[in-house]
Design an enzyme around this catalytic site. Sequence first.
Site, PDB file in Angstrom:
ATOM      1  N   GLU A  74       0.833  -1.212   0.000  1.00 39.17           N
ATOM      2  CA  GLU A  74       0.000   0.000   0.000  1.00 39.17           C
ATOM      3  C   GLU A  74       0.869   1.264   0.000  1.00 39.17           C
ATOM      4  O   GLU A  74       0.814   2.071   0.938  1.00 39.17           O
ATOM      5  CB  GLU A  74      -0.948   0.000   1.191  1.00 39.17           C
ATOM      6  CG  GLU A  74      -1.991  -1.082   1.123  1.00 39.17           C
ATOM      7  CD  GLU A  74      -3.068  -0.951   2.198  1.00 39.17           C
ATOM      8  OE1 GLU A  74      -2.807  -0.305   3.223  1.00 39.17           O
ATOM      9  OE2 GLU A  74      -4.151  -1.498   2.007  1.00 39.17           O
ATOM     10  N   GLU A  98      -6.593  -7.786  -0.430  1.00 36.55           N
ATOM     11  CA  GLU A  98      -6.995  -7.736   0.981  1.00 36.55           C
ATOM     12  C   GLU A  98      -8.428  -7.250   1.107  1.00 36.55           C
ATOM     13  O   GLU A  98      -8.816  -6.282   0.451  1.00 36.55           O
ATOM     14  CB  GLU A  98      -6.159  -6.712   1.765  1.00 36.55           C
ATOM     15  CG  GLU A  98      -4.729  -7.030   2.009  1.00 36.55           C
ATOM     16  CD  GLU A  98      -4.067  -5.909   2.829  1.00 36.55           C
ATOM     17  OE1 GLU A  98      -4.760  -5.207   3.586  1.00 36.55           O
ATOM     18  OE2 GLU A  98      -2.854  -5.744   2.680  1.00 36.55           O
TER      19      GLU A  98
END
Length: 663
Positions: free
Chosen positions: A142, A298
Site C-alpha cells: 500500500e 486484501e
Amino acid sequence: MAFGGDYNPEQWPSAVWADDVTLMREAGVTLVSVGIFSWAHLEPRPGEYEFGWLDRVLDLLGEAGVDVDLATATASPPPWLARLYPETLPVDRDGRTLWPGSRQAYCPSSPVFRARAAALTEQLAARYAGHPALALWHVGNEYGCHTTCCWCDTSAAAFRGWLEQRYRDVDALNEAWGTSFWSQRYGDFSEVLPPRATPTFGNPGQELDFRRFSSDEHLACFVAERDVLRRVSPHVPVTTNFMAHTEVVDYWTWAREVDVVSNDHYLLAHQPDNHLELAFCADVTRGLAGGQPWLLMEHSTSAVNWQPRNVAKRPGETIRNSLQHVARGSQGALFFQWRQSRAGAEKYHSALVPHAGADSRLWREVVDLGVTLERLAPVLASTVQADVALVFDWQSWWATEQVATPSVDVTYRDRALALHRALLRAGLTVDVVPTPSSPDELATYPLVLAPTLHLVSQPAADAFRAYVEGGGSLLVTYFSGIADERDHVHLGGYPGAFRDVLGVRVEEFCPLLSGEQVGLVDTDGSGAGTADVWAEDLHLAGAEAVLTYADGPVPGTPAVTRHRLGNGLGWYVATRTDDASTAALLHRVCSEAGVTAPYDVPAGVELVRRAGDEATYVFVLNHSPEPVTVPVPGVDLLGDGVSEQEVRLSGGGVAVIRQDRSG
Ligand code: GLA
C-alpha cells in the site's frame, strides 16, 4: 480462484505453523502473501540476513500445495535503519519527524532507504526465484498509505530535481504555478520548497505538482524493486497492492508498471449500503487493469480495528462481499490476515483464523467461502461486460479537494458514487476509464459519465467533443472542466472545457449553505426532487433546460440541461441532485443513448455479467434481507446443477448463473 490472505508466521512460534497449514488445507486456501512486514526478521542487523525461518515456511506451504505471493518485505524498515540513518525518516508538512514504532516510517526519496530496500530485494529474489511455491512477487505494501508525501530536506531536493525535469527553466515553473500572485515569483529552482506549512493558503499549482511528484517518488521505489525481481526471476509476475478508493497516488500511472493489478478494500461500517461503495471500487480496480481480471489482495472477514466503531460482519456478508469483487473481475478473494494477531496494533482486526480458533461461526464461513470459490473456477476465463463508461481522474481528485475552493462540500468521489449506484440499482454495469486523449478511447461506449472532472486539458476537451459529435452521449456534473492541467481556470464562463459540448455558459457558482436544499421542477412545472450543496448562474447557449431550480439563489435557472451536438448529446447536471432525481435523470439519459439493462433487477439486488468464450456468468447478489426472484435463466454454479428460468434468493443470498453460449 485465489483464496487466502496475508500470512505473518513470524508473529507466532514455529509450532503454530503446522497447524496453520492444516487449517489452510481444510479451508481450501490457494495463495498467501508472506513476509510483507518481515524486514526486521529477515535482516536483523545491517547486511546480516536470516532466511532459515522463511525457507521452512515456504517449504511447508509448497508441500501443502499453497502458492506464495512473496513480499519484498520493504514496507516497513527495521528500527536499525532509523538509528543508523535518521535522515531516512519522513517529515510531515509542519516539520515534525515521524518516528519508528508503527510502520512505513521512511522517506520515499531517501537514497539510503532505496538502496537498502533494493539490497534486501536482491537477496530475496536470488534465494527464492526458483522456489516451487513462488507464484507472485508482492513489492512493498500500500505505497503512500501512511507516508503519502514527505516534506523533509531530501524530499525538497528531489522535488526541485523533478521540477527542473518538468519545466526546464524557472520561468516556465513560475508561469505554471501562477507565482505572480502574492509575490511568490522564484528567481531560481534552488528557492523552491515542498508545500510546507505556510501562514495561509499555499499555491495550488505547487500543491498539485507536489502530489504528482510524491506519487512518482513512491512509484520509483516500486519500480526499483520490481526491476530487480524482473531481472532475477523474469518468469514470476510482480504486483503491489493498490488502494483504489484513496487519493494517495495517481493509480493510472501505476497501473502501467505492474504485471498484475491487485487491490485492497475495506468497508466503512458507518456508511449505509456500503456494498455500493465496494462495487464502485471494484470497478475502479478493473479499470486500472484495463478491463482485464485483477486480484483482490486484501479485505476483511469481519471487523477491522481502525475505525471508531469496528462493526462485525453478519453471517453471509464476507461471502457476499467476496463475490461482489469476483463479479467485478477479481480472480479470487484474499484477506488481511490469515491468523488474528495476539499482540500489536492489529490484534482486534478480524482474520481467517479468529482468536476463538476453528470452533467458530467465522471459521465455518471461511471454509464455506473456500468451497464457493472453488466452484467458481470456470469464471476465471471471463471478463466483465459493461454498459457505460465513467471517467475517473486522481489529479482532478487532488485539485477538487484543495483548500480555498468554492465549497468544502464538493468532494471528488461524491458524484461518481452517486451515478454509479444509480446505474447499479438499474441493473447496469460501469467501466471506469481515464480521461481520454482521443475520442477512440471512448468509442465503444454509447454513454460516458464525467463526474467532477475538474482538470481538463485542451486535448482532453477536444476528445470529449469529438466523441459527442460522433454520436456519443456525455453526462458532465458540476465543478468539471473548470481548469486545465496546471489548475488554471478556462476563461469565458464555466465549465470552460465543456462549454461548447454542453451548450451552456455559467457566469457564477452559487454554492449552498450547509443543510440548504433547493427544489427542482420539470419543464411542465411539476416537482422533480431536490438538490443541495451547489447551484450555478447558468445560461443556455444552445442547450435546453431539463430541470430548473424552483427556489434557492437562482430560481428559474436551468439546473440540468441537454444539448444536441453533431450526432450526440451533452447532458449537464449543475447541482447535487438527490438519489431519486439522479436515478430518474439517468433513466432518461440511458434510454436516449440506447443503453438498456439486460434484466429487471429488484431493489437491493446487484447483477453483473462476466462473459467467457463458452458461457456468460451472471452474478446475482441479494443485499436485502428479503427473499427475491430475478428472471435470469441458467444453471446456478453454487446450486444443485439444475437449469432454471429464474433465480430465487433468500435474504443476503448469492447465485452465479451459467448461461452456455449454445443454449
Ligand atoms: C491495510 C494493510 C494491512 C492491514 C490492513 C488492516 O490494508 O495493507 O497490512 O493493516 O490494512 O485493515
